[in-house]
Design an enzyme around this catalytic site. Structure first.
Site, PDB file in Angstrom:
ATOM      1  N   SER A  69       0.833  -1.208   0.000  1.00 18.17           N
ATOM      2  CA  SER A  69       0.000   0.000   0.000  1.00 18.17           C
ATOM      3  C   SER A  69       0.867   1.257   0.000  1.00 18.17           C
ATOM      4  CB  SER A  69      -0.915   0.030   1.230  1.00 18.17           C
ATOM      5  OG  SER A  69      -1.740  -1.100   1.255  1.00 18.17           O
ATOM      6  N   ASN A 148      -6.018  -8.845  -7.782  1.00 20.34           N
ATOM      7  CA  ASN A 148      -6.032  -9.598  -6.527  1.00 20.34           C
ATOM      8  C   ASN A 148      -7.324 -10.355  -6.263  1.00 20.34           C
ATOM      9  OD1 ASN A 148      -6.497  -6.627  -6.348  1.00 20.34           O
ATOM     10  ND2 ASN A 148      -7.408  -7.205  -4.399  1.00 20.34           N
ATOM     11  N   SER A 196       5.123  -6.391  -2.350  1.00 16.14           N
ATOM     12  CA  SER A 196       4.812  -6.571  -0.937  1.00 16.14           C
ATOM     13  C   SER A 196       5.379  -7.904  -0.467  1.00 16.14           C
ATOM     14  CB  SER A 196       3.299  -6.538  -0.720  1.00 16.14           C
ATOM     15  OG  SER A 196       3.007  -6.834   0.632  1.00 16.14           O
ATOM     16  N   THR A 234      14.101   4.885  10.462  1.00 17.00           N
ATOM     17  CA  THR A 234      15.029   3.782  10.689  1.00 17.00           C
ATOM     18  C   THR A 234      14.448   2.503  10.092  1.00 17.00           C
ATOM     19  OG1 THR A 234      15.785   4.844  12.697  1.00 17.00           O
ATOM     20  CG2 THR A 234      16.283   2.491  12.467  1.00 17.00           C
ATOM     21  N   CYS A 322     -21.112  -8.245   2.419  1.00  9.99           N
ATOM     22  CA  CYS A 322     -22.280  -7.820   3.194  1.00  9.99           C
ATOM     23  C   CYS A 322     -21.866  -7.564   4.633  1.00  9.99           C
ATOM     24  CB  CYS A 322     -23.372  -8.874   3.158  1.00  9.99           C
ATOM     25  SG  CYS A 322     -24.297  -8.864   1.622  1.00  9.99           S
TER      26      CYS A 322
HETATM   27  C1  LIG Z   1      -2.138  -6.984  -0.880  1.00 10.78           C
HETATM   28  C2  LIG Z   1      -2.087  -6.027  -1.987  1.00 10.78           C
HETATM   29  C3  LIG Z   1      -1.644  -4.708  -1.804  1.00 10.78           C
HETATM   30  C4  LIG Z   1      -1.315  -4.149  -0.445  1.00 10.78           C
HETATM   31  O1  LIG Z   1      -0.138  -4.654   0.079  1.00 10.78           O
HETATM   32  P1  LIG Z   1       0.121  -4.486   1.664  1.00 10.78           P
HETATM   33  O2  LIG Z   1       1.529  -4.971   1.825  1.00 10.78           O
HETATM   34  O3  LIG Z   1      -0.880  -5.372   2.332  1.00 10.78           O
HETATM   35  O4  LIG Z   1      -0.046  -3.061   1.987  1.00 10.78           O
HETATM   36  C5  LIG Z   1      -1.583  -3.879  -2.899  1.00 10.78           C
HETATM   37  N1  LIG Z   1      -1.911  -4.309  -4.106  1.00 10.78           N
HETATM   38  C6  LIG Z   1      -2.341  -5.564  -4.350  1.00 10.78           C
HETATM   39  C7  LIG Z   1      -2.672  -5.982  -5.728  1.00 10.78           C
HETATM   40  C8  LIG Z   1      -2.450  -6.465  -3.296  1.00 10.78           C
HETATM   41  O5  LIG Z   1      -2.889  -7.683  -3.528  1.00 10.78           O
END
Ligand SMILES: *Cc1c(COP(=O)(O)O)cnc(C)c1O
Length: 402
Positions: A69, A148, A196, A234, A322
């Site tokens: 993110s 995703n 990530s 850091t 939901c």
């Molecule tokens: C999981 C995901 C993120 C976010 O990554 P984090 O390390 O959880 O912040 C961003 N983009 C996609 C496509 C993801 O699947």
């Protein structure tokens, strides 16, 4: 049986072992000059090289961040704020991860203009649409590599080529593709790429951004000048070490895992479609991740399905959200043009290379049974009802689906 590896993965034992000393023994601040600090610095450099090697980049093109993110935020805001005087137009798709989508929404509130390219029924953009969307004001194109929720893969190489020709900076979120299919920054023609750690058996809270040499952006976090001044603070040394190890492992096992995962996925698709009536795969059947499949079952509610599967020991997720009082269907599935009623009957299954003990037959039997039970009590399945009378688009009082 854990079937939600697109949400997060288990830290592998090798990764964990590699990280351990950096919590207790080698705890020095990498910015210091004495031995402890130098050892931490060395570990950072090694991890940086491992990440770079895994995507065919150079070590000095890798900046560590606090996750996918943050990498997405840094890429998008970093370019937007750097080049706002040259133009305020950004191009993306209709179904990006929230880390991209919400960042762009925020920029829209600052007067940036965003074009959302349609992804059509197969979940893939048309390059022609992209060409038409480009204006002299366009400063950035951000399009995810692998989705995703449904796993479709965009033609990043081609998009990158167009961006290069037009002199527009191109970012891709490769969080889902990294470790699953080849991610080579040279071949993909990208300037910025997000990664990530926790989606590839590394620890949570760490990630990286690839910044092609010569690409300038504004930092999000100002401070002590770490990460070449692009990301102060850091460094999360243990996390970064774990991420580096996870990259090394993922890269060395890429082909082997691809073959293994895609064969389980294909078996799963074949069995589900042939066993369960009115079942469908969401998104393009060919251009997809090897580890992820998103099914749709007519006339059932995804959350109920998830709960039944959970009670049988299978953990998976649904695009039907939901939650509490907000009844919003998955924006990704909605972007495919599916009816909201159909969106609710979706199930995402994402596999891990270590899912050796996953018995596809047993799982599909359980799934088929769950779907049958839910349909028995589903008004949509039992009667020929007009969809609108069963479920209003806004989920009003007489929405019987919810
Ligand atoms: C999981 C995901 C993120 C976010 O990554 P984090 O390390 O959880 O912040 C961003 N983009 C996609 C496509 C993801 O699947």
């Amino acid at each position: 049986m854990y079937l939600d590896n697109s949400a997060t993965t288990q830290v592998s034992q090798e990764v964990f072992e590699e990280m351990k000393p950096y919590f207790t023994e080698v705890f020095g601040n990498p910015s210091t000059l004495y031995r402890f600090g130098r050892e931490s610095k060395k570990a950072l450099n090694q991890a940086r090289q491992r990440v770079a090697d895994a995507i065919n980049a150079k070590a000095d093109e890798i900046i560590f961040t606090g996750g996918g993110s943050e990498s997405d935020n840094l890429a998008i805001k970093g370019i937007a704020f750097k080049y706002l005087n040259q133009g305020k137009h950004i191009i993306t798709t209709e179904f990006e991860h929230p880390a991209v989508k919400e960042t762009l929404k925020f920029l829209e509130s600052l007067d940036f203009k965003v074009t959302y390219l349609p992804v059509y029924e197969n979940g893939i953009i048309k390059v022609e649409d992209l060409k038409e969307a480009i204006t002299p004001e366009t400063i950035l194109i951000t399009i995810m590599h692998g989705n995703n929720e449904i796993g479709t893969i965009q033609p990043i190489e081609e998009i990158g080529k167009i961006a290069r020709e037009k002199g527009i900076i191109f970012h891709t979120d490769a969080v889902q593709t990294f470790g699953k299919i080849e991610v080579d920054v040279e071949k993909l023609n990208v300037d910025l790429l997000s990664l990530s750690s926790h989606k590839i058996n590394g620890p949570k809270g760490v990630g990286a951004i690839y910044i092609k040499k010569g690409t300038n952006l504004v930092p999000l976090i100002h401070g002590g000048g770490q990460e070449r001044g692009i990301r102060a603070g850091t460094e999360n040394v243990a996390g970064i070490v774990g991420f580096g190890k996870a990259c090394e492992l993922a890269a060395s096992q890429l082909d082997e895992h691809y073959v293994k995962l895609s064969s389980i996925r294909d078996e799963l698709i074949e069995k589900v479609l042939s066993t369960i009536p009115e079942s469908y795969v969401n998104g393009d059947i060919e251009h997809r991740l090897p580890n992820l499949v998103n099914f749709r079952f007519k006339a059932i509610e995804g959350e109920s399905l998830v709960l039944i599967l959970d009670s049988k020991g299978y953990q998976a997720s649904t695009g039907s959200a939901c939650s509490s009082n907000k009844l919003e269907a998955s924006p990704v599935l909605t972007a495919l043009g599916l009816d909201p009623v159909d969106v609710h009957g979706s199930l995402r299954l994402s596999l891990a290379p270590e899912s050796d003990s996953f018995d596809v037959d047993e799982f599909v039997d359980t799934l088929a049974d769950a779907v049958r039970r839910l349909r028995e009590i589903s008004p949509l399945w039992n009667q020929e009802l007009d969809y609108d009378s069963v479920m209003c688009k806004k989920h009003g009082d007489d929405c019987r689906m919810c």
